[in-house]
Design a protein around this motif. Structure first.
Motif, PDB file in Angstrom:
ATOM      1  N   SER A  51      42.550  36.061  49.144  1.00  0.00           N
ATOM      2  CA  SER A  51      41.164  36.105  48.683  1.00  0.00           C
ATOM      3  C   SER A  51      40.995  37.047  47.501  1.00  0.00           C
ATOM      4  N   TRP A  55      39.700  35.940  43.881  1.00  0.00           N
ATOM      5  CA  TRP A  55      38.558  36.663  43.318  1.00  0.00           C
ATOM      6  C   TRP A  55      38.902  37.164  41.912  1.00  0.00           C
ATOM      7  N   GLU A  67      35.499  32.775  41.812  1.00  0.00           N
ATOM      8  CA  GLU A  67      35.155  34.182  42.065  1.00  0.00           C
ATOM      9  C   GLU A  67      34.296  34.307  43.325  1.00  0.00           C
ATOM     10  N   GLY A  70      36.443  33.680  46.369  1.00  0.00           N
ATOM     11  CA  GLY A  70      37.287  34.842  46.632  1.00  0.00           C
ATOM     12  C   GLY A  70      36.521  35.950  47.331  1.00  0.00           C
ATOM     13  N   LYS A  71      35.302  36.198  46.863  1.00  0.00           N
ATOM     14  CA  LYS A  71      34.456  37.208  47.513  1.00  0.00           C
ATOM     15  C   LYS A  71      34.142  36.805  48.950  1.00  0.00           C
TER      16      LYS A  71
END
Length: 102
Positions: A51, A55, A67, A70-71
């Motif tokens: 992750s 991100w 992004e 990923g967060k």
């Protein structure tokens, strides 16, 4: 009289409580659960790493969707790690609360 019988049934205490050593294989079951917990913690560490990479890649490539994912993955992995670490405490807390219900 029927209502009184129903209330009496609700107030009946069967006398069941958890007892250590009641069944054979309890130590094996504890070992298996501990191993599953360790496997899950290792999987969460891997998920956190992936992750973080997604991100960072999303941030530097300008891909806002990557992004955001990923967060989201990092937060999910952090929540899973919190639950795995607190599992014993959570179960003990609610088990204790359950014994206080009368």
């Amino acid at each position: 009289m029927i209502l009184a019988d129903a209330v009496r049934q609700l107030a009946y205490d069967p006398g069941i409580a958890p007892a250590e050593g009641g069944l054979p294989g309890l130590s094996v079951l504890k070992t298996v659960v501990n191993s599953i917990n360790l496997f899950a913690v290792i999987a969460v560490v891997g998920a956190m790493c992936v992750s973080g990479l997604v991100w960072a890649w999303g941030h530097h490539s300008g891909s806002h969707g990557a992004e955001a994912k990923g967060k989201q993955g990092a937060m999910t992995a952090a929540g899973c790690a919190l639950l795995l670490g607190a599992a014993n405490g959570i179960v003990a807390f609610f088990s204790t609360m359950g014994t206080q219900v009368h």
